[in-house]
Design a protein around this motif. Structure first.
Motif, PDB file in Angstrom:
ATOM      1  N   GLN A  84      42.893  38.343  45.884  1.00 37.46           N
ATOM      2  CA  GLN A  84      42.848  36.909  46.177  1.00 37.46           C
ATOM      3  C   GLN A  84      44.249  36.327  46.343  1.00 37.46           C
ATOM      4  OE1 GLN A  84      40.439  36.013  42.739  1.00 37.46           O
ATOM      5  NE2 GLN A  84      38.549  35.849  43.950  1.00 37.46           N
ATOM      6  N   TRP A  93      42.639  31.932  53.085  1.00 39.36           N
ATOM      7  CA  TRP A  93      42.127  31.195  51.948  1.00 39.36           C
ATOM      8  C   TRP A  93      41.240  32.114  51.104  1.00 39.36           C
ATOM      9  CZ3 TRP A  93      43.361  26.783  49.631  1.00 39.36           C
ATOM     10  CH2 TRP A  93      42.496  26.283  48.652  1.00 39.36           C
ATOM     11  N   GLY A  95      40.034  31.476  48.134  1.00 34.14           N
ATOM     12  CA  GLY A  95      39.144  30.777  47.222  1.00 34.14           C
ATOM     13  C   GLY A  95      39.697  30.725  45.813  1.00 34.14           C
ATOM     14  N   HIS A 102      33.936  36.496  45.487  1.00 36.47           N
ATOM     15  CA  HIS A 102      32.951  35.536  45.977  1.00 36.47           C
ATOM     16  C   HIS A 102      33.066  35.371  47.487  1.00 36.47           C
ATOM     17  CE1 HIS A 102      36.566  33.149  45.726  1.00 36.47           C
ATOM     18  NE2 HIS A 102      36.555  33.204  44.395  1.00 36.47           N
ATOM     19  N   ASN A 104      34.396  33.095  49.418  1.00 37.21           N
ATOM     20  CA  ASN A 104      35.700  32.744  49.986  1.00 37.21           C
ATOM     21  C   ASN A 104      36.573  33.985  50.171  1.00 37.21           C
ATOM     22  OD1 ASN A 104      35.382  29.915  47.983  1.00 37.21           O
ATOM     23  ND2 ASN A 104      35.618  29.747  50.183  1.00 37.21           N
ATOM     24  N   THR A 105      36.569  34.844  49.179  1.00 38.96           N
ATOM     25  CA  THR A 105      37.356  36.078  49.269  1.00 38.96           C
ATOM     26  C   THR A 105      36.796  36.974  50.366  1.00 38.96           C
ATOM     27  OG1 THR A 105      37.755  35.930  46.888  1.00 38.96           O
ATOM     28  CG2 THR A 105      38.251  38.033  47.962  1.00 38.96           C
TER      29      THR A 105
END
Length: 793
Positions: A84, A93, A95, A102, A104-105
């Protein structure tokens, strides 16, 4: 400062600061290799590796393979946090950095994979993807990059990522060492070389594979794709032969079509290969490595031993016509490399020519300073003058090591600024050339204005050769060390490829005639003829003849700008002056000057003067202003590659070695035309004005004189005047001419300067102003040296 990068730096330092072998990164919120190395060491620790290293090598990859791909459900939360944080440091981005893989990753990893040309349906972080994540490589198009190159980069990654020893290559649109290695590996895979032996080197198996896989028009398949990729990587080919100014491009393709044949023929001509339009062995080699095929014949050589009569016969009989010899011996060396008494005449008597080399060591970065360059420039001048080399001879100053870009910035360029200052202090009897890697030659030519390049192509492993095309101004390419002849005629040489139409070398010495004499006599003859013509101002008539026919008539815009020439006068000259002189060699920089462009600029300035203060007028447009408008259109036409107008100026404005609508020679013609035109307006006749400027010492401070006279000697005024030229209120005819110039280079859909937002236009204008100021700064530095030596007041 980027808050997310700062958070990554603080986290990795606080979490692993006490781990043996961990090295802390700066906590400044700026992404870079420091934070990537720290994250790499953090990952190694999490994988159980105890000998931590900045290198993401086989051990790290092996441990990652054993651990398994990183994705949802990953038990080691710190490894996910490393992913991340790395995403944020690469501009994705990631997250919330919470150790959970999650959405976002996942989306960040998908974005990076797709941009890198990889399979985006697999949302896991595989070992090679993790390695790519922890580099500073970019997978989006960067300023100055090419979408054509990026397409190939993505294709290479997508096709070969699952092969052993192939890793994710950058996809930033820039040709580089890593991209070159990826292409070489791709060829080796396709040749059938076992994966474990693939290394990207130019070895025997690769050479054999190239010989077995020629390509030609009508062929298709992966080898055409790889060949066309190599062509795209080598970039635009420019042809300046026989007055022709043409540029050739190509694209990535699977079918070898006629357009690719045309490009290959141009590339072969540029590279001094047999022109057949085919992807034969020699062409493959030339596209891939700086030596090309080292076994091909060469017509030039350089050597460190004296050329005796027997050796001269050997060289001539072996087809070598131009020989590089050293002006002096290396500091602190036992090597006796310098030219011997009588050696030059021996060379000439055997039908050979010579080019002089200056090398006073030059194999370590700390050796290169401005002061050392100045000292070497004076020494080289003294030695060349001692041997009687003629005015205008190019001396090649050597950078005999693999200089990186930061070293070129901090050491090599200042050294060459010193060389140029020293040669100027001697009234520029000799012209500076450069010996070094492709990158050194290109940058020194573009930024320190070395006239010709002598390329150290034999050092094909240099980082400055891998990933860089041949400089546009190359004259000699050194490709192989060998011994020719036998007995007393045997001599060890470095074989060079010599490019026709560049530096021909010297065929004699002690010739007192200046290369400018023909041009200056031509101007004098035109002036005398104008006086005998008996109609109008003789200086004006001379300017008219110089600019005719290219800068005359309605379609060129010059009829509207300043009016047409007196055609009866043109006919009169053609009957009374034996021949037209179209070019001469500039005494300061050795570039070829187009007399018609200079004459048109002088004519416009003489008739229309300059704008009031920071206002631009027709006289300005007839020189620098018209070229700036065309260059603006050139920038907008290349807007996909150059979002920044400032970078476009830094890369392409007033360069010897770059394709541009506003090259260095054009700027000299604009500046000289302005200064001569103003001098004639102030009462000089054109013969005296040109003699004082070109035949005298005016050319040594041309940019400073122009900067002071036209822009009041300030960057601010330069910016205001350039802005007015591009978008200020002008008369209707000039407005039409200005738009036509912009649309000619930018296309009819181009956004005009007045319609471009200031945040986009202003950096472009600043780039022009800074370019002028940089040239003035170089001249000022030379002037200070001259003053300190008591050569000027």
């Amino acid at each position: 400062m980027d808050e997310k990068v700062l958070a990554a730096q603080k986290w990795v330092n606080s979490t692993y600061g006490d781990v043996p072998g961990y090295e802390r990164c700066p906590e400044d919120g700026t992404t870079g290799w420091g934070v990537m190395y720290s994250l790499t060491r953090a990952l190694q620790h999490e994988l159980g590796i105890t000998a931590l290293s900045d290198n993401f090598g086989p051990s790290t990859l092996g441990h990652l393979r054993d651990h398994g791909d990183i994705g949802p459900g990953e038990a080691n939360e710190n490894i996910v946090r490393i992913v991340q944080h790395a995403c944020f440091c690469k501009g994705y981005w990631g997250g919330p950095v919470d150790g959970n893989y999650h959405s976002n990753t996942r989306n960040a990893i998908i974005s990076m994979k797709v941009q890198a040309g990889l399979d985006g349906t697999n949302t896991m972080v595989q070992p090679k993807v993790f390695k790519a994540l922890l580099t500073m490589d970019s997978y989006v198009l960067l300023s100055g990059g090419s979408e054509k190159i990026r397409e190939i980069q993505q294709w290479l990654n997508g096709r070969y990522i699952d092969r052993q020893n192939f890793f994710v290559a950058p996809c930033d649109g820039h040709f580089s060492r890593d991209v070159q290695k990826a292409l070489m590996k791709a060829l080796q895979y396709e040749f059938g070389i076992p994966d474990w032996q693939v290394n990207g080197n130019f070895g025997p198996q690769t050479k054999a594979g190239l010989k077995d896989h020629p390509v030609a028009e009508g062929d298709s398949g992966v080898f055409v794709q790889l060949f066309s990729a190599a062509c795209v990587f080598n970039g635009t080919v420019n042809n300046h032969e026989a007055g022709e100014e043409s540029s050739y491009h190509t694209t990535f393709k699977e079918v070898f079509d006629s357009a690719l044949t045309t490009y290959v023929e141009a590339f072969q001509r540029f590279s001094m290969l047999v022109r057949n339009g085919n992807g034969d062995y020699n062409t493959w080699c030339q596209l891939l490595v700086s030596t090309g095929n080292p076994d091909r014949p060469g017509s030039a050589a350089d050597c460190s031993t004296p050329v005796t009569p027997a050796r001269a016969r050997t060289l001539h009989d072996a087809g070598y016509l131009v020989i590089g010899r050293y002006l002096d011996n290396v500091d602190g060396s036992n090597l006796d490399k310098e030219i011997r008494p009588g050696e030059l005449q021996t060379i000439f008597d055997h039908g050979l020519r010579v080019f002089p080399i200056s090398q006073y060591y030059g194999r370590e970065v700390d050796y290169f300073t401005y002061s050392k360059g100045y000292q070497h420039g004076l020494q080289a001048h003294a030695r060349a003058d001692h041997y009687g080399f003629n005015r205008g001879t190019v001396i090649y100053f050597a950078v005999d090591y693999d200089a990186t870009d930061p070293q070129i910035d901090d050491y090599i360029l200042p050294y060459f600024f010193g060389v140029q200052a020293a040669l100027s202090s001697q009234n520029k009897k000799y012209i500076a050339g450069v010996y070094g890697s492709r990158n050194v030659c290109s940058r020194v030519s573009n930024e320190a204005y070395a006239r010709y390049s002598f390329v150290a192509g034999m050092s094909y492993g240099f980082s400055g050769n891998l990933g860089f095309p041949l400089p546009d101004n190359w004259a000699f390419n050194q490709i192989q060390t060998l011994t020719v002849g036998s007995g007393e005629g045997a001599i060890e040489i470095d074989k060079n490829i010599h490019r026709y139409g560049t530096d021909a070398g010297s065929a004699s010495v002690n010739n007192e005639n200046s290369p400018l004499d023909t041009y200056l006599q031509y101007i004098s003859d035109l002036y005398s003829t104008a006086r005998s013509y008996g109609s109008g101002d003789p200086s004006l008539r001379v300017m008219e003849y110089l600019r005719y026919p290219r800068y005359n008539g309605f379609t060129s815009g010059w009829q509207s700008l300043i009016g047409n020439v007196d055609t009866a006068w043109i006919d009169y000259v053609d009957k009374n002056v034996p021949r037209r002189v179209t070019k001469f060699t500039d005494p300061s920089y050795g570039v070829s000057i187009n007399i018609d462009h200079f004459g048109a600029t002088a004519n416009a300035v003489y008739l229309k003067g300059r704008g009031e203060g920071t206002e631009a007028n027709r006289g300005d447009f007839g020189g620098w202003g018209g070229d700036l408008c065309s260059f603006y259109g050139d920038w907008r036409a290349n807007g996909d590659e150059y979002a920044s107008g400032y970078k476009f100026c830094m890369d392409r404005l007033a360069k010897i070695n770059k394709t541009s609508s506003f090259p260095f020679s054009d700027l000299i013609e604009d500046v000289d035309g302005y200064l001569v035109g103003m001098a004639v307006r102030d009462g000089k006749n054109i013969v005296d004005a040109i003699q004082d400027h070109i035949g005298g010492t005016g050319h040594l401070s041309r940019f400073r004189s122009f900067y002071d006279d036209r822009y009041g000697g300030t960057v601010g005024n330069t910016v205001k005047t350039a802005s007015d030229m591009l978008q200020g209120a002008v008369d209707l005819k000039l407005e039409g001419i200005r738009i036509a110039a912009i649309e000619k280079s930018g296309g009819w859909k181009v956004i005009l300067p007045a319609d471009l937002p200031g945040y986009k236009l202003d950096p472009f204008i600043k780039g022009y102003a800074d370019t002028i100021q940089q040239l003035v700064g170089q001249e000022n530095a030379r002037l200070l040296r001259l003053k300190s030596a008591g050569k000027v007041d």
